[in-house]
Design an enzyme around this catalytic site. Structure first.
Site, PDB file in Angstrom:
ATOM      1  N   HIS A 265     -26.165   4.015  -6.821  1.00 13.39           N
ATOM      2  CA  HIS A 265     -25.502   3.811  -5.533  1.00 13.39           C
ATOM      3  C   HIS A 265     -25.171   2.330  -5.374  1.00 13.39           C
ATOM      4  O   HIS A 265     -25.956   1.480  -5.774  1.00 13.39           O
ATOM      5  CB  HIS A 265     -26.391   4.271  -4.369  1.00 13.39           C
ATOM      6  N   ASP A 316     -25.467  13.283  -3.601  1.00  6.19           N
ATOM      7  CA  ASP A 316     -24.771  14.347  -4.326  1.00  6.19           C
ATOM      8  C   ASP A 316     -25.662  15.090  -5.322  1.00  6.19           C
ATOM      9  O   ASP A 316     -25.300  16.175  -5.778  1.00  6.19           O
ATOM     10  CB  ASP A 316     -23.565  13.776  -5.083  1.00  6.19           C
TER      11      ASP A 316
HETATM   12  N1  ACO Z   1     -25.523   6.875 -14.911  1.00  8.99           N
HETATM   13  C1  ACO Z   1     -25.738   5.932 -15.858  1.00  8.99           C
HETATM   14  N2  ACO Z   1     -25.663   4.602 -15.621  1.00  8.99           N
HETATM   15  C2  ACO Z   1     -25.328   4.233 -14.369  1.00  8.99           C
HETATM   16  C3  ACO Z   1     -25.086   5.150 -13.334  1.00  8.99           C
HETATM   17  C4  ACO Z   1     -25.200   6.512 -13.652  1.00  8.99           C
HETATM   18  N3  ACO Z   1     -24.984   7.438 -12.722  1.00  8.99           N
HETATM   19  N4  ACO Z   1     -24.805   4.485 -12.210  1.00  8.99           N
HETATM   20  C5  ACO Z   1     -24.844   3.198 -12.507  1.00  8.99           C
HETATM   21  N5  ACO Z   1     -25.164   3.030 -13.816  1.00  8.99           N
HETATM   22  C6  ACO Z   1     -25.314   1.766 -14.525  1.00  8.99           C
HETATM   23  C7  ACO Z   1     -23.934   1.235 -14.897  1.00  8.99           C
HETATM   24  O1  ACO Z   1     -23.505   1.691 -16.146  1.00  8.99           O
HETATM   25  C8  ACO Z   1     -24.168  -0.251 -14.842  1.00  8.99           C
HETATM   26  O2  ACO Z   1     -24.829  -0.620 -16.010  1.00  8.99           O
HETATM   27  P1  ACO Z   1     -24.474  -2.010 -16.753  1.00  8.99           P
HETATM   28  O3  ACO Z   1     -24.824  -3.085 -15.747  1.00  8.99           O
HETATM   29  O4  ACO Z   1     -25.339  -1.989 -17.965  1.00  8.99           O
HETATM   30  O5  ACO Z   1     -23.009  -1.957 -17.045  1.00  8.99           O
HETATM   31  C9  ACO Z   1     -25.145  -0.425 -13.696  1.00  8.99           C
HETATM   32  O6  ACO Z   1     -25.858   0.797 -13.621  1.00  8.99           O
HETATM   33  C10 ACO Z   1     -24.461  -0.720 -12.359  1.00  8.99           C
HETATM   34  O7  ACO Z   1     -23.527   0.365 -12.103  1.00  8.99           O
HETATM   35  P2  ACO Z   1     -22.111   0.224 -11.455  1.00  8.99           P
HETATM   36  O8  ACO Z   1     -21.257   1.353 -11.898  1.00  8.99           O
HETATM   37  O9  ACO Z   1     -21.574  -1.178 -11.662  1.00  8.99           O
HETATM   38  O10 ACO Z   1     -22.495   0.377  -9.929  1.00  8.99           O
HETATM   39  P3  ACO Z   1     -21.478   0.505  -8.745  1.00  8.99           P
HETATM   40  O11 ACO Z   1     -22.173  -0.011  -7.550  1.00  8.99           O
HETATM   41  O12 ACO Z   1     -20.150  -0.086  -9.093  1.00  8.99           O
HETATM   42  O13 ACO Z   1     -21.240   2.082  -8.646  1.00  8.99           O
HETATM   43  C11 ACO Z   1     -21.682   4.349  -8.332  1.00  8.99           C
HETATM   44  C12 ACO Z   1     -22.000   2.936  -7.859  1.00  8.99           C
HETATM   45  C13 ACO Z   1     -20.172   4.563  -8.363  1.00  8.99           C
HETATM   46  C14 ACO Z   1     -22.290   5.339  -7.352  1.00  8.99           C
HETATM   47  C15 ACO Z   1     -22.282   4.563  -9.740  1.00  8.99           C
HETATM   48  O14 ACO Z   1     -23.677   4.458  -9.672  1.00  8.99           O
HETATM   49  C16 ACO Z   1     -21.868   5.890 -10.367  1.00  8.99           C
HETATM   50  O15 ACO Z   1     -20.804   5.961 -10.972  1.00  8.99           O
HETATM   51  N6  ACO Z   1     -22.702   6.967 -10.200  1.00  8.99           N
HETATM   52  C17 ACO Z   1     -22.341   8.271 -10.688  1.00  8.99           C
HETATM   53  C18 ACO Z   1     -21.353   8.945  -9.761  1.00  8.99           C
HETATM   54  C19 ACO Z   1     -21.999   9.358  -8.458  1.00  8.99           C
HETATM   55  O16 ACO Z   1     -23.063   9.950  -8.423  1.00  8.99           O
HETATM   56  N7  ACO Z   1     -21.298   9.083  -7.354  1.00  8.99           N
HETATM   57  C20 ACO Z   1     -21.735   9.473  -6.005  1.00  8.99           C
HETATM   58  C21 ACO Z   1     -22.210   8.286  -5.234  1.00  8.99           C
HETATM   59  S1  ACO Z   1     -22.792   8.750  -3.624  1.00  8.99           S
HETATM   60  C22 ACO Z   1     -21.389   9.053  -2.770  1.00  8.99           C
HETATM   61  O17 ACO Z   1     -20.375   8.437  -2.955  1.00  8.99           O
HETATM   62  C23 ACO Z   1     -21.384  10.124  -1.828  1.00  8.99           C
END
Ligand code: ACO
Length: 379
Positions: A265, A316
Site C-alpha cells: 500500500h 483487496d
Molecule cells: N508484490 C510484490 N512486491 C511488491 C508489492 C506486491 N504486491 N507491492 C509492492 N512491492 C514492492 C515493489 O516491487 C517495490 O520493491 P522495490 O523497492 O524493490 O522495487 C516496493 O515494494 C515498493 O512498491 P511500489 O510499487 O513502489 O509501491 P507503491 O506505493 O508505488 O504502490 C501499490 C502501492 C500499487 C498498492 C503496490 O503495492 C502494488 O502494486 N500492490 C499490488 C496491487 C494491489 O494490491 N493494489 C490494491 C491496493 S489497495 C487499493 O487501491 C484499493
C-alpha cells in the site's frame, strides 16, 4: 540540441508520493488507523450501516433518528432507473469487462438526469443520492442482462446491501449475507486521497459535472493496482490451486519479481485495518460456505509475504475470498467496490466544489528541444 530548461529545482514526486494536494475532513489515515469523519473504521464497521455511513460522509456527523429515516426514504425514492434508460443499457454489449460497462452506464445515467448540468450544492446532493442509490442497480442489471435474465426491481423497503444481493441473484438474500455485505460496503466507502477519489476531484476541479467526475473515478478504480486487485487476487488463488502448491507458487512468483495482488500500500506500511476485519470475515465465511482452502491459502500468503518481504495485505486481499464465498462472479468484485466507493467519491466531489482550485501540476521536460519542423518528404 538546446539545453532543456528546468522549471523546477526540487525532487520530482513520481506518483505524487507524500504530496499533500488538499485539505479534507472526510476520512483520515494515521499509521494503521483509518477514520471516517473522526470515527475509527473498527467502530463504524461494528456498529453502523452503509446508509448511515453515506450520511456521515456527506454531512460530517452521524444522523439523528429522523435525519436517518428521511435520508433512507430519499435513497429509496432514488432507487429507480428510468425505463427508457434500462432499455438502452440492455442493448450495451456484455462481453466486455463489467467495469467498462459500468463506466459507460454511469455516463449514460448522467445523460438521463435533468440536473446534470446544475452545479448548485443542492442539485449535487440530489445527484449524489441518485448515484449511490443506483450504482448497485446498474451492476445487477449488467449481470442479469449477461445471463439473459430479466431485471429485478428493488424492494424500496430494504437496504442497499439487501437490494444489491436481491437484484443480483433474483432471490431474497439471507440476513447473515446481508450483514456481511453491508460491512463490506462500509469498509470500502472511503479512503482519503486514493487514486479514484483523486481522479474524481481532479475532474471536479475544472467545475465539470458530478457524473463526469464519477466516471473518471470508475476508470481509475478499474486498474489492477487499485480496485481491480480484488479480482486479480481470486484469479491468483485459483491459479495456485491448493495448499500443497502455495509455497512453491509464491517462491517462483517472487523469484520472477511478480507483484502479488492484494499486498502493499502507498500509505499503510504497518498494515491496513480493513484487511484485519476482512480476514476474520473470510475465515468464517469460507469455512461456512465450504471453501476453507481459500482462506488457508490467503493466510499462508499473508504470513509468508510479511515474513519474507515485509509486505502486508490491503483491503483487496481478503475481500476477494469473502465475495467468492458469497457466490459473486469474479469479474463483479471490482464493480462491487464502486457500489460502495461512489459514496466516498461523491463526498470528495462535494468537498472539492466547496473549496475549489483547479488541479494543474507541472511535468519536468526530459524530451528534445530546439527541433525545427521538416516537410514530410524531407524526413
Ligand atoms: N508484490 C510484490 N512486491 C511488491 C508489492 C506486491 N504486491 N507491492 C509492492 N512491492 C514492492 C515493489 O516491487 C517495490 O520493491 P522495490 O523497492 O524493490 O522495487 C516496493 O515494494 C515498493 O512498491 P511500489 O510499487 O513502489 O509501491 P507503491 O506505493 O508505488 O504502490 C501499490 C502501492 C500499487 C498498492 C503496490 O503495492 C502494488 O502494486 N500492490 C499490488 C496491487 C494491489 O494490491 N493494489 C490494491 C491496493 S489497495 C487499493 O487501491 C484499493
Amino acid at each position: 540540441m538546446a539545453e532543456a530548461v528546468k522549471i523546477y529545482d526540487g525532487a520530482i514526486n513520481k506518483g505524487l508520493e507524500g504530496v499533500v494536494a488538499c485539505t479534507t475532513s472526510i476520512s483520515s489515515i494515521v499509521d494503521t488507523t483509518l477514520c471516517y469523519r473522526g470515527y475509527t473504521i473498527e467502530d463504524i464497521a461494528a456498529n453502523s450501516n452503509f446508509e448511515e455511513v453515506c450520511w456521515l460522509l456527506w454531512n460530517g456527523q452521524l444522523p439523528n433518528k429522523s435525519e436517518l429515516e428521511g435520508f433512507k426514504k430519499n435513497l429509496k425514492n432514488a432507487m429507480h432507473l428510468p425505463a427508457d434508460l434500462v432499455e438502452q443499457l440492455a442493448k450495451l454489449p456484455t462481453n466486455t469487462h463489467p467495469m467498462a460497462w459500468l463506466r459507460t452506464a454511469t455516463s449514460m445515467m448522467g445523460m438521463w438526469d435533468k440536473e446534470t448540468e446544475d452545479n448548485s450544492e443542492e442539485a449535487n446532493r440530489h445527484k449524489s443520492l441518485r448515484l449511490t442509490a443506483r450504482m448497485g442497480m446498474l451492476v445487477a442489471l449488467f449481470k442479469r442482462v449477461r445471463e439473459g435474465k430479466s431485471f429485478v426491481q428493488p424492494n424500496p423497503d430494504k437496504s442497499i446491501a439487501w437490494n444489491f444481493l436481491y437484484m443480483l441473484n433474483g432471490i431474497e438474500p439471507d440476513s447473515e449475507m446481508v450483514d456481511i455485505f453491508d460491512t463490506c460496503l462500509i469498509l470500502h466507502a472511503d479512503h482519503e486521497l486514493n487514486c479514484s477519489a483523486f481522479s474524481a476531484r481532479v475532474t471536479a476541479s475544472s467545475l465539470s459535472d458530478i457524473y463526469s467526475a464519477v466516471v473518471s473515478a470508475i476508470g481509475a478504480l478499474k486498474g489492477p493496482l487499485h480496485g481491480g486487485a480484488n479480482e486479480q487476487v481470486i484469479l491468483m488463488l485459483q491459479e495456485i490451486g491448493g495448499m500443497d502448491k502455495v509455497d512453491s507458487w509464491l517462491t517462483d512468483a517472487l523469484a520472477e519479481k511478480k507483484k502479488i495482488m492484494g499486498f502493499g500500500h502507498r500509505v499503510y506500511k504497518n498494515g491496513d485495518p480493513r484487511a484485519k476485519i476482512l480476514s476474520q470475515m473470510s475465515e468464517r465465511l469460507t469455512k461456512k460456505m465450504g471453501h476453507p482452502e481459500y482462506y488457508q491459502m490467503s493466510k499462508y500468503l499473508d504470513d509468508k509475504m510479511q515474513a519474507d518481504k515485509g509486505l502486508l495485505p490491503n483491503v483487496d486481499f481478503y475481500s476477494a475470498s469473502v465475495y467468492f464465498s458469497m457466490g459473486i462472479p469474479t469479474d463483479i468484485f471490482t464493480p462491487i467496490f464502486a457500489v460502495s466507493r461512489v459514496s466516498g467519491w461523491c463526498a470528495h466531489i462535494l468537498e472539492q466544489y466547496s473549496n475549489n482550485r483547479i488541479y494543474r501540476p507541472r511535468g519536468e521536460w526530459v524530451g528534445p528541444t530546439g527541433l525545427k519542423y521538416k516537410p514530410i518528404d524531407a524526413r
